[in-house]
Design a protein around this motif. Structure first.
Motif, PDB file in Angstrom:
ATOM      1  N   THR A  94       0.836  -1.219   0.013  1.00 41.22           N
ATOM      2  CA  THR A  94      -0.023  -0.086  -0.004  1.00 41.22           C
ATOM      3  C   THR A  94       1.030   1.140  -0.087  1.00 41.22           C
ATOM      4  OG1 THR A  94      -1.749  -1.225   1.374  1.00 41.22           O
ATOM      5  CG2 THR A  94      -1.853   1.239   1.195  1.00 41.22           C
ATOM      6  N   LEU A  95       0.769   2.032  -1.114  1.00 38.72           N
ATOM      7  CA  LEU A  95       1.531   3.179  -0.993  1.00 38.72           C
ATOM      8  C   LEU A  95       0.406   4.441  -0.797  1.00 38.72           C
ATOM      9  CD1 LEU A  95       3.257   2.461  -4.490  1.00 38.72           C
ATOM     10  CD2 LEU A  95       4.078   2.063  -2.167  1.00 38.72           C
ATOM     11  N   SER A  96       0.949   5.369  -0.196  1.00 44.46           N
ATOM     12  CA  SER A  96      -0.026   6.513   0.223  1.00 44.46           C
ATOM     13  C   SER A  96       0.830   8.004   0.366  1.00 44.46           C
ATOM     14  CB  SER A  96      -0.402   6.267   1.753  1.00 44.46           C
ATOM     15  OG  SER A  96      -1.118   7.528   2.151  1.00 44.46           O
ATOM     16  N   ARG A  97       0.118   8.945  -0.393  1.00 41.41           N
ATOM     17  CA  ARG A  97       0.773  10.166  -0.321  1.00 41.41           C
ATOM     18  C   ARG A  97       0.562  10.875   1.070  1.00 41.41           C
ATOM     19  NH1 ARG A  97      -1.146  15.473  -1.437  1.00 41.41           N
ATOM     20  NH2 ARG A  97      -3.202  14.779  -2.125  1.00 41.41           N
ATOM     21  N   PHE A  98      -0.320  10.288   1.882  1.00 44.11           N
ATOM     22  CA  PHE A  98      -0.487  10.663   3.478  1.00 44.11           C
ATOM     23  C   PHE A  98       0.324   9.734   4.149  1.00 44.11           C
ATOM     24  CE2 PHE A  98      -4.337  11.462   0.921  1.00 44.11           C
ATOM     25  CZ  PHE A  98      -4.343  12.867   0.570  1.00 44.11           C
ATOM     26  N   PRO A  99       0.722  10.364   5.488  1.00 45.13           N
ATOM     27  CA  PRO A  99       1.272   9.312   6.430  1.00 45.13           C
ATOM     28  C   PRO A  99       0.504   8.365   6.966  1.00 45.13           C
ATOM     29  CG  PRO A  99       1.313  11.901   7.029  1.00 45.13           C
ATOM     30  CD  PRO A  99       0.484  11.725   5.946  1.00 45.13           C
ATOM     31  N   ILE A 100       1.169   7.086   7.048  1.00 53.08           N
ATOM     32  CA  ILE A 100       0.713   6.029   7.441  1.00 53.08           C
ATOM     33  C   ILE A 100       0.910   6.090   8.997  1.00 53.08           C
ATOM     34  CG2 ILE A 100       0.733   3.241   7.560  1.00 53.08           C
ATOM     35  CD1 ILE A 100       1.735   3.716   4.660  1.00 53.08           C
ATOM     36  N   LEU A 101      -0.281   5.868   9.584  1.00 57.71           N
ATOM     37  CA  LEU A 101      -0.169   5.880  11.273  1.00 57.71           C
ATOM     38  C   LEU A 101      -0.052   4.619  11.768  1.00 57.71           C
ATOM     39  CD1 LEU A 101      -3.139   8.408  11.630  1.00 57.71           C
ATOM     40  CD2 LEU A 101      -0.575   9.029  11.708  1.00 57.71           C
ATOM     41  N   GLU A 102      -0.734   3.315  11.293  1.00 60.25           N
ATOM     42  CA  GLU A 102      -0.691   2.126  11.637  1.00 60.25           C
ATOM     43  C   GLU A 102      -0.475   1.030  10.414  1.00 60.25           C
ATOM     44  OE1 GLU A 102      -3.792  -1.152  13.908  1.00 60.25           O
ATOM     45  OE2 GLU A 102      -4.410   1.051  13.485  1.00 60.25           O
ATOM     46  N   ARG A 103       0.146   0.162  10.575  1.00 62.88           N
ATOM     47  CA  ARG A 103       0.271  -0.973   9.878  1.00 62.88           C
ATOM     48  C   ARG A 103       0.075  -2.433  10.558  1.00 62.88           C
ATOM     49  NH1 ARG A 103       3.418  -4.878   9.235  1.00 62.88           N
ATOM     50  NH2 ARG A 103       4.202  -5.879   7.446  1.00 62.88           N
ATOM     51  N   ARG A 104      -0.571  -3.080   9.822  1.00 61.12           N
ATOM     52  CA  ARG A 104      -0.949  -4.426  10.512  1.00 61.12           C
ATOM     53  C   ARG A 104      -1.339  -5.359   9.531  1.00 61.12           C
ATOM     54  NH1 ARG A 104      -5.707  -6.698  14.065  1.00 61.12           N
ATOM     55  NH2 ARG A 104      -6.576  -4.807  13.898  1.00 61.12           N
ATOM     56  N   GLU A 105      -0.637  -6.648   9.510  1.00 57.22           N
ATOM     57  CA  GLU A 105      -0.796  -7.844   8.869  1.00 57.22           C
ATOM     58  C   GLU A 105      -1.793  -8.743   9.621  1.00 57.22           C
ATOM     59  OE1 GLU A 105       2.540  -9.680   6.919  1.00 57.22           O
ATOM     60  OE2 GLU A 105       3.600  -8.117   7.722  1.00 57.22           O
ATOM     61  N   VAL A 106      -2.980  -8.913   8.989  1.00 60.30           N
ATOM     62  CA  VAL A 106      -3.999  -9.702   9.475  1.00 60.30           C
ATOM     63  C   VAL A 106      -4.137 -11.162   8.777  1.00 60.30           C
ATOM     64  CG1 VAL A 106      -6.612  -9.972  10.140  1.00 60.30           C
ATOM     65  CG2 VAL A 106      -5.020  -7.628  10.309  1.00 60.30           C
ATOM     66  N   ARG A 107      -3.718 -12.148   9.718  1.00 55.50           N
ATOM     67  CA  ARG A 107      -3.698 -13.677   9.067  1.00 55.50           C
ATOM     68  C   ARG A 107      -4.020 -14.700  10.214  1.00 55.50           C
ATOM     69  NH1 ARG A 107       1.118 -16.735   5.789  1.00 55.50           N
ATOM     70  NH2 ARG A 107      -0.046 -18.159   4.483  1.00 55.50           N
ATOM     71  N   HIS A 108      -5.302 -15.229  10.189  1.00 50.68           N
ATOM     72  CA  HIS A 108      -5.543 -15.984  11.044  1.00 50.68           C
ATOM     73  C   HIS A 108      -5.653 -15.372  12.316  1.00 50.68           C
ATOM     74  CE1 HIS A 108      -6.007 -19.465   8.471  1.00 50.68           C
ATOM     75  NE2 HIS A 108      -4.823 -19.143   7.908  1.00 50.68           N
ATOM     76  N   ALA A 109      -5.992 -14.128  12.556  1.00 48.98           N
ATOM     77  CA  ALA A 109      -6.372 -13.252  13.842  1.00 48.98           C
ATOM     78  C   ALA A 109      -7.720 -13.416  14.492  1.00 48.98           C
ATOM     79  CB  ALA A 109      -5.821 -11.921  13.592  1.00 48.98           C
ATOM     80  N   TYR A 110      -8.245 -13.803  13.735  1.00 51.56           N
ATOM     81  CA  TYR A 110      -9.831 -13.945  14.028  1.00 51.56           C
ATOM     82  C   TYR A 110     -10.313 -15.212  14.084  1.00 51.56           C
ATOM     83  CZ  TYR A 110      -9.409  -8.959  13.928  1.00 51.56           C
ATOM     84  OH  TYR A 110      -9.191  -7.779  13.770  1.00 51.56           O
ATOM     85  N   MET A 111      -9.721 -16.059  13.080  1.00 52.71           N
ATOM     86  CA  MET A 111     -10.380 -17.517  13.230  1.00 52.71           C
ATOM     87  C   MET A 111      -8.785 -18.313  12.726  1.00 52.71           C
ATOM     88  SD  MET A 111     -12.125 -17.605   9.444  1.00 52.71           S
ATOM     89  CE  MET A 111     -12.357 -19.166   9.471  1.00 52.71           C
ATOM     90  N   ALA A 112      -8.933 -19.509  13.553  1.00 51.37           N
ATOM     91  CA  ALA A 112      -7.782 -20.484  13.294  1.00 51.37           C
ATOM     92  C   ALA A 112      -7.904 -21.152  11.780  1.00 51.37           C
ATOM     93  CB  ALA A 112      -7.644 -21.646  14.370  1.00 51.37           C
ATOM     94  N   PRO A 113      -6.791 -21.774  11.216  1.00 50.93           N
ATOM     95  CA  PRO A 113      -7.053 -22.420   9.982  1.00 50.93           C
ATOM     96  C   PRO A 113      -7.751 -23.579  10.167  1.00 50.93           C
ATOM     97  CG  PRO A 113      -4.675 -21.943  10.568  1.00 50.93           C
ATOM     98  CD  PRO A 113      -5.408 -21.696  11.642  1.00 50.93           C
ATOM     99  N   VAL A 114      -8.800 -23.840   9.233  1.00 48.21           N
ATOM    100  CA  VAL A 114      -9.676 -24.910   9.291  1.00 48.21           C
ATOM    101  C   VAL A 114      -9.036 -26.176   9.371  1.00 48.21           C
ATOM    102  CG1 VAL A 114     -11.562 -26.006   7.743  1.00 48.21           C
ATOM    103  CG2 VAL A 114     -11.345 -23.565   8.064  1.00 48.21           C
ATOM    104  N   GLU A 115      -9.363 -27.126  10.077  1.00 42.87           N
ATOM    105  CA  GLU A 115      -8.720 -28.758  10.051  1.00 42.87           C
ATOM    106  C   GLU A 115      -9.427 -29.453   8.808  1.00 42.87           C
ATOM    107  OE1 GLU A 115      -5.968 -29.750  11.648  1.00 42.87           O
ATOM    108  OE2 GLU A 115      -5.276 -27.471  12.422  1.00 42.87           O
ATOM    109  N   TYR A 116      -8.781 -30.118   8.088  1.00 47.07           N
ATOM    110  CA  TYR A 116      -9.478 -30.618   6.911  1.00 47.07           C
ATOM    111  C   TYR A 116      -8.633 -32.181   6.724  1.00 47.07           C
ATOM    112  CZ  TYR A 116     -11.037 -31.681   2.155  1.00 47.07           C
ATOM    113  OH  TYR A 116     -11.478 -32.335   1.315  1.00 47.07           O
TER     114      TYR A 116
END
Length: 323
Positions: A94-116
């Motif tokens: 993500t590129l921004s002309r304006f300042p970036i206040l927060e940066r966060r990667e979200v991967r399985h933060a709200y749900m665990a990988p499905v067991e299959y």
């Protein structure tokens, strides 16, 4: 304020780049400049080794942006598996002309990988295996003029191609059985749908902490408006059946495009809108227009072998009133 999304199709340097980087840059730079974006969400940006450096860096992207307005923009990118540098392939940037206040990667933060448990191939009948997302969502909070901030979620959901099933491929392009292909296709759909659910849960969390928050979700969803991933992310009142939840629903901004222009991918002659910009209710009130730049798009199936100089995805840019 102009916000754009563009899947730039595995941007890389030799030896993994075909066509050559110079040809790609010559096609991509005008497309990027035409967007005139203040905030630009890119997908499929590959990372490169740098001699003497322990981590991969976005060398190809730096070269592409050289001499453009975006070279001096603030930047956020997804990271490598060990948290250092960037991943070898398909980073979000993500590129921004304006300042970036927060940066966060979200991967399985709200749900665990499905067991299959696999039902075909050499792993059939074995222990359940986790089905993990291919890459994270990239959340940035961007400082806008007038003491406002904007949440931008850069997303690239799993492609529609079938995922690998152990023992079910003859080679990279050929499946051993129809059942194996079908299971691989199902796994890809599972990844795409599950990550759309995680996206919705992230949106709910951000809105709960600040009702009326300005949120944009931009990227390659590998799904059209009517398909499950979009419906999960949007959570429209027509699906929830609850008018009290309407303030949490997102708006699919590309619905404002004329029907004959509403497509971002050409697949065997079929026009599909797989790339989207979604907006929270508060941000939607500032929408002034949206464009898709698909005039020169090549067919991803029918194009000659060796890849395409620009991309098989059309960029999309939404303009919002500010001030």
């Amino acid at each position: 304020m102009r916000l754009a999304t563009f899947n730039i199709e595995s941007l890389d340097l030799p030896t993994r780049s075909e066509p050559p980087f110079e040809a790609r840059a010559a096609a991509l730079r005008p497309a990027l400049e035409r967007l005139a974006a203040d905030i630009l969400c890119l997908q499929e940006v590959n990372g490169q080794h740098v001699p003497g450096a322990p981590e991969r860096r976005l060398v190809a992207l730096d070269l592409l942006l050289e001499g453009t307005r975006y070279a001096a923009y603030h930047r956020a990118a997804t990271s490598g598996a060990d948290g250092r540098g960037v991943a070898s392939v398909h980073n979000l940037v993500t590129l921004s002309r304006f300042p970036i206040l927060e940066r966060r990667e979200v991967r399985h933060a709200y749900m665990a990988p499905v067991e299959y448990r696999y039902v075909t191939g050499s792993a059939k009948g074995g222990a359940p295996q986790p089905v993990a997302f291919d890459r994270p969502l990239l959340l940035t909070e961007i400082e806008l003029p007038g003491a406002k901030s904007l949440d931008v979620i850069n997303a690239h959901l799993r492609a529609r191609r079938a995922s690998a099933i152990p023992g079910e491929k003859v080679d990279s392009a050929t499946w051993r059985t129809t059942g194996g292909w079908a299971e691989g296709y199902f796994i890809s759909a599972l990844k795409r749908t599950a990550q759309a659910l995680e996206l919705r849960l992230l949106i709910d969390e951000r809105l709960a902490s600040a009702p009326g928050r300005l949120i944009a979700v931009a990227g390659d969803f590998n799904a059209e408006d009517h398909e499950t991933p979009l419906r999960l992310a949007v959570a429209g009142e027509d699906d929830t059946g609850n008018s009290r939840l309407a303030s949490s629903a997102l708006i699919v901004l590309d619905r404002a495009l004329p029907p004959d222009r509403r497509w971002s991918v050409l697949h065997a002659g079929r026009r599909e809108m797989l790339d989207h910009v979604l907006a929270s209710q508060a941000l939607y009130g500032r929408l002034r227009g949206i464009e898709v730049h698909n005039e020169g798009l090549a067919d991803e199936v029918l194009a000659a072998g060796g890849g395409v100089a620009a991309s098989y995805h059309a960029p999309l840019v939404a303009e919002f009133g500010w001030g």
